[in-house]
Design a protein around this motif. Sequence first.
Motif, PDB file in Angstrom:
ATOM      1  N   ASP A 220       1.039  -0.786   0.020  1.00 57.55           N
ATOM      2  CA  ASP A 220       0.003   0.246  -0.291  1.00 57.55           C
ATOM      3  C   ASP A 220       0.651   1.288   0.425  1.00 57.55           C
ATOM      4  O   ASP A 220       0.561   2.415  -0.521  1.00 57.55           O
ATOM      5  CB  ASP A 220      -0.586   0.227   1.419  1.00 57.55           C
ATOM      6  N   ARG A 221       1.576   1.179   0.393  1.00 54.40           N
ATOM      7  CA  ARG A 221       3.202   2.600   0.905  1.00 54.40           C
ATOM      8  C   ARG A 221       3.286   2.552  -0.701  1.00 54.40           C
ATOM      9  O   ARG A 221       3.689   3.957  -0.905  1.00 54.40           O
ATOM     10  CB  ARG A 221       3.572   1.993   2.158  1.00 54.40           C
ATOM     11  N   SER A 222       3.991   1.589  -1.252  1.00 57.44           N
ATOM     12  CA  SER A 222       4.418   2.118  -2.430  1.00 57.44           C
ATOM     13  C   SER A 222       3.083   2.457  -3.291  1.00 57.44           C
ATOM     14  O   SER A 222       3.646   3.116  -4.762  1.00 57.44           O
ATOM     15  CB  SER A 222       5.178   0.910  -2.665  1.00 57.44           C
ATOM     16  N   ALA A 223       2.385   1.732  -3.746  1.00 65.93           N
ATOM     17  CA  ALA A 223       0.889   2.030  -4.192  1.00 65.93           C
ATOM     18  C   ALA A 223       1.202   3.668  -4.368  1.00 65.93           C
ATOM     19  O   ALA A 223       0.639   4.379  -5.426  1.00 65.93           O
ATOM     20  CB  ALA A 223       0.042   1.602  -4.384  1.00 65.93           C
ATOM     21  N   ASP A 224       0.958   4.226  -2.887  1.00 63.76           N
ATOM     22  CA  ASP A 224       0.076   5.893  -2.843  1.00 63.76           C
ATOM     23  C   ASP A 224       1.920   6.078  -2.786  1.00 63.76           C
ATOM     24  O   ASP A 224       1.772   6.665  -3.488  1.00 63.76           O
ATOM     25  CB  ASP A 224       0.666   5.776  -1.605  1.00 63.76           C
ATOM     26  N   PHE A 225       2.705   5.937  -3.359  1.00 59.89           N
ATOM     27  CA  PHE A 225       4.410   6.451  -3.331  1.00 59.89           C
ATOM     28  C   PHE A 225       4.439   6.933  -5.014  1.00 59.89           C
ATOM     29  O   PHE A 225       4.818   8.252  -5.311  1.00 59.89           O
ATOM     30  CB  PHE A 225       5.468   5.802  -3.224  1.00 59.89           C
ATOM     31  N   LEU A 226       4.214   5.881  -5.663  1.00 59.87           N
ATOM     32  CA  LEU A 226       3.841   5.644  -7.185  1.00 59.87           C
ATOM     33  C   LEU A 226       2.962   6.537  -7.654  1.00 59.87           C
ATOM     34  O   LEU A 226       2.735   7.494  -8.375  1.00 59.87           O
ATOM     35  CB  LEU A 226       3.713   4.568  -7.654  1.00 59.87           C
ATOM     36  N   ALA A 227       1.267   6.536  -6.946  1.00 58.47           N
ATOM     37  CA  ALA A 227       0.265   7.581  -6.859  1.00 58.47           C
ATOM     38  C   ALA A 227       1.005   9.274  -7.083  1.00 58.47           C
ATOM     39  O   ALA A 227       0.256  10.035  -7.769  1.00 58.47           O
ATOM     40  CB  ALA A 227      -0.893   7.900  -6.584  1.00 58.47           C
ATOM     41  N   ARG A 228       1.567   9.319  -6.504  1.00 61.81           N
ATOM     42  CA  ARG A 228       2.690  10.968  -6.051  1.00 61.81           C
ATOM     43  C   ARG A 228       3.518  11.365  -6.928  1.00 61.81           C
ATOM     44  O   ARG A 228       3.248  12.737  -6.984  1.00 61.81           O
ATOM     45  CB  ARG A 228       2.326  11.050  -4.849  1.00 61.81           C
ATOM     46  N   GLN A 229       3.629  10.407  -8.082  1.00 57.20           N
ATOM     47  CA  GLN A 229       5.168  10.025  -8.547  1.00 57.20           C
ATOM     48  C   GLN A 229       4.244  11.546  -9.899  1.00 57.20           C
ATOM     49  O   GLN A 229       3.282  10.838 -10.262  1.00 57.20           O
ATOM     50  CB  GLN A 229       6.006   9.432  -8.984  1.00 57.20           C
ATOM     51  N   GLY A 230       5.248  11.693 -10.563  1.00 55.14           N
ATOM     52  CA  GLY A 230       5.111  12.163 -11.983  1.00 55.14           C
ATOM     53  C   GLY A 230       4.323  13.281 -11.923  1.00 55.14           C
ATOM     54  O   GLY A 230       3.016  13.864 -12.178  1.00 55.14           O
ATOM     55  N   ASP A 231       5.136  15.293 -12.587  1.00 53.29           N
ATOM     56  CA  ASP A 231       4.235  16.142 -12.965  1.00 53.29           C
ATOM     57  C   ASP A 231       4.638  16.632 -14.031  1.00 53.29           C
ATOM     58  O   ASP A 231       4.415  17.845 -14.134  1.00 53.29           O
ATOM     59  CB  ASP A 231       5.442  17.194 -11.849  1.00 53.29           C
ATOM     60  N   GLY A 232       5.174  15.429 -15.148  1.00 56.08           N
ATOM     61  CA  GLY A 232       4.787  15.728 -16.051  1.00 56.08           C
ATOM     62  C   GLY A 232       6.211  16.496 -16.538  1.00 56.08           C
ATOM     63  O   GLY A 232       6.833  16.859 -18.230  1.00 56.08           O
ATOM     64  N   SER A 233       6.848  16.326 -16.078  1.00 57.31           N
ATOM     65  CA  SER A 233       8.460  17.645 -16.671  1.00 57.31           C
ATOM     66  C   SER A 233       9.103  16.480 -16.674  1.00 57.31           C
ATOM     67  O   SER A 233      10.578  16.090 -17.380  1.00 57.31           O
ATOM     68  CB  SER A 233       9.246  18.182 -15.089  1.00 57.31           C
ATOM     69  N   GLY A 234       9.128  14.971 -16.724  1.00 55.49           N
ATOM     70  CA  GLY A 234      10.172  14.123 -17.198  1.00 55.49           C
ATOM     71  C   GLY A 234      11.400  14.143 -15.895  1.00 55.49           C
ATOM     72  O   GLY A 234      12.454  12.763 -16.575  1.00 55.49           O
ATOM     73  N   ASN A 235      11.717  14.840 -15.188  1.00 55.85           N
ATOM     74  CA  ASN A 235      12.703  14.353 -14.845  1.00 55.85           C
ATOM     75  C   ASN A 235      12.428  14.170 -13.424  1.00 55.85           C
ATOM     76  O   ASN A 235      13.307  15.551 -12.217  1.00 55.85           O
ATOM     77  CB  ASN A 235      13.710  15.569 -14.791  1.00 55.85           C
ATOM     78  N   ASN A 236      11.356  13.789 -12.355  1.00 60.27           N
ATOM     79  CA  ASN A 236      11.178  13.191 -11.305  1.00 60.27           C
ATOM     80  C   ASN A 236      11.291  12.427  -9.912  1.00 60.27           C
ATOM     81  O   ASN A 236      11.706  11.077 -10.906  1.00 60.27           O
ATOM     82  CB  ASN A 236       9.558  12.801 -11.121  1.00 60.27           C
ATOM     83  N   GLN A 237      12.237  12.553  -9.160  1.00 59.79           N
ATOM     84  CA  GLN A 237      12.927  11.937  -8.855  1.00 59.79           C
ATOM     85  C   GLN A 237      12.679  11.455  -7.148  1.00 59.79           C
ATOM     86  O   GLN A 237      12.135  13.163  -6.587  1.00 59.79           O
ATOM     87  CB  GLN A 237      15.088  12.328  -8.674  1.00 59.79           C
ATOM     88  N   SER A 238      12.988  10.671  -7.128  1.00 62.38           N
ATOM     89  CA  SER A 238      11.672  10.513  -5.100  1.00 62.38           C
ATOM     90  C   SER A 238      12.642   9.320  -4.373  1.00 62.38           C
ATOM     91  O   SER A 238      13.550   8.348  -5.036  1.00 62.38           O
ATOM     92  CB  SER A 238      10.941  10.387  -4.952  1.00 62.38           C
ATOM     93  N   GLU A 239      12.684   9.051  -3.072  1.00 54.62           N
ATOM     94  CA  GLU A 239      13.033   7.868  -2.632  1.00 54.62           C
ATOM     95  C   GLU A 239      12.607   7.667  -2.218  1.00 54.62           C
ATOM     96  O   GLU A 239      11.134   7.915  -1.646  1.00 54.62           O
ATOM     97  CB  GLU A 239      14.171   8.747  -1.453  1.00 54.62           C
ATOM     98  N   LEU A 240      12.788   6.441  -1.260  1.00 54.15           N
ATOM     99  CA  LEU A 240      11.722   5.433  -0.939  1.00 54.15           C
ATOM    100  C   LEU A 240      12.135   4.417  -0.544  1.00 54.15           C
ATOM    101  O   LEU A 240      12.980   3.628  -1.002  1.00 54.15           O
ATOM    102  CB  LEU A 240      10.737   4.529  -1.887  1.00 54.15           C
ATOM    103  N   ARG A 241      12.480   3.647   0.764  1.00 48.88           N
ATOM    104  CA  ARG A 241      12.714   2.585   1.187  1.00 48.88           C
ATOM    105  C   ARG A 241      12.092   1.470   1.546  1.00 48.88           C
ATOM    106  O   ARG A 241      10.514   1.479   2.280  1.00 48.88           O
ATOM    107  CB  ARG A 241      13.024   2.572   2.520  1.00 48.88           C
ATOM    108  N   LEU A 242      11.668   0.072   0.683  1.00 53.42           N
ATOM    109  CA  LEU A 242      10.878  -1.159   0.937  1.00 53.42           C
ATOM    110  C   LEU A 242      11.906  -2.357   0.644  1.00 53.42           C
ATOM    111  O   LEU A 242      12.822  -2.377   1.459  1.00 53.42           O
ATOM    112  CB  LEU A 242      10.513  -0.980  -0.644  1.00 53.42           C
ATOM    113  N   ARG A 243      11.130  -3.139   1.540  1.00 56.66           N
ATOM    114  CA  ARG A 243      11.790  -4.628   1.917  1.00 56.66           C
ATOM    115  C   ARG A 243      11.534  -5.621   0.904  1.00 56.66           C
ATOM    116  O   ARG A 243      10.309  -6.134   0.706  1.00 56.66           O
ATOM    117  CB  ARG A 243      11.149  -5.110   3.206  1.00 56.66           C
ATOM    118  N   MET A 244      12.169  -6.236   0.316  1.00 52.64           N
ATOM    119  CA  MET A 244      12.175  -6.948  -0.906  1.00 52.64           C
ATOM    120  C   MET A 244      12.940  -7.925  -0.783  1.00 52.64           C
ATOM    121  O   MET A 244      13.803  -8.333   0.049  1.00 52.64           O
ATOM    122  CB  MET A 244      13.102  -6.740  -2.042  1.00 52.64           C
ATOM    123  N   ARG A 245      11.909  -9.132  -1.090  1.00 50.47           N
ATOM    124  CA  ARG A 245      12.180 -10.376  -0.992  1.00 50.47           C
ATOM    125  C   ARG A 245      13.530 -11.648  -1.639  1.00 50.47           C
ATOM    126  O   ARG A 245      13.651 -11.349  -3.260  1.00 50.47           O
ATOM    127  CB  ARG A 245      10.751 -11.845  -1.712  1.00 50.47           C
TER     128      ARG A 245
END
Length: 344
Positions: A55-80
Amino acid sequence: MESRFFELAYDMLLTTSMDGRYQHVNAAWTRVLGWSADDLIGRTYTDFMHPEDLDRSADFLARQGDGSGNNQSELRLRMRSRDGSYRVIDWRCAFDLDAGLVHAAGRDVTDETRMRDEIVAREAVLRNLVAHQSETREKEHTRVSGDLHDSAVQHCVAALMFLDGVAREADDSQLPAVMRATEQVNECLSAIRRVMGGLDADDDTRSMLDDRLRTIAAAVARQFQAAIDVQLNVPKDISSDLASVACRVAREGLVNACKHAAPGPVNLTAEEDDGLLRIRVTDAGAGTSPSRLGAGTGRGLLILDARVGSHGGDLQLEVGESRSSLVANLPLHGPASTSGRMTG
């Protein structure tokens, strides 16, 4: 050449479509998580993510993308991992909306996170242990002080009764000496009541704390042959517990200042500030020494910090070459928290 750098990178690199489907990964995935490129290509990142992070990852992706083509963000996740365990990965993502791609670099911080969590847990255990020891010692100190107080008061009362009997039988030449002795015993009894916290319910708590702080400053000044300036403006209705903590701060701060600071003036202030009782001890600083904290002082300050924290206050130590301060902020109306972490 770009492909070679992609494969040599220490961090996990990937490119996905906007729906999260893997298109390109580097060899670091195999080293960190055990997955090969064949295992990953065509599958989505959610296939390898901890369920609690979806859910946290989905919320993060939904907030990204401002149309500039250079939107950078950071996120901490647990990967299997391939073996079923999970690794903590810090991701740095760049969104190319024109191309419909997401580029990301991930760094394995599992060991760092685990170590930090262990340190925090050990600090909590140590703080609880110190607080428990401090509380135990405080209770024992209170018991012993009470016993000494009761014993001293009883002796003073007995002396007054004896002197009263002597005065009844003394002649005119003996009476002045008896009266002087009676006055001295009464002064002793008053001093005991002030220093030990008072016996009478009508005692002014503010005067009691004022007297105790001045008594502490005078005793430390005599012990170290130091000049201590005292400025007090303490509020009314101070609980005995709060007064006890304030006196502990004053005593520890003044002793440390006289023992470890550069030669110079020492100041003790106590005042009310926005619902807090603020006790401050300042001195002439560390001088040529790297720190005013000498051998044996660390434990005392640690115990004092736990004691202040148990009353919802905080203890601050500021060490400088020309000025150092020990400041305690104590809530006047009950503890606001139990953190009490000393800062410097």
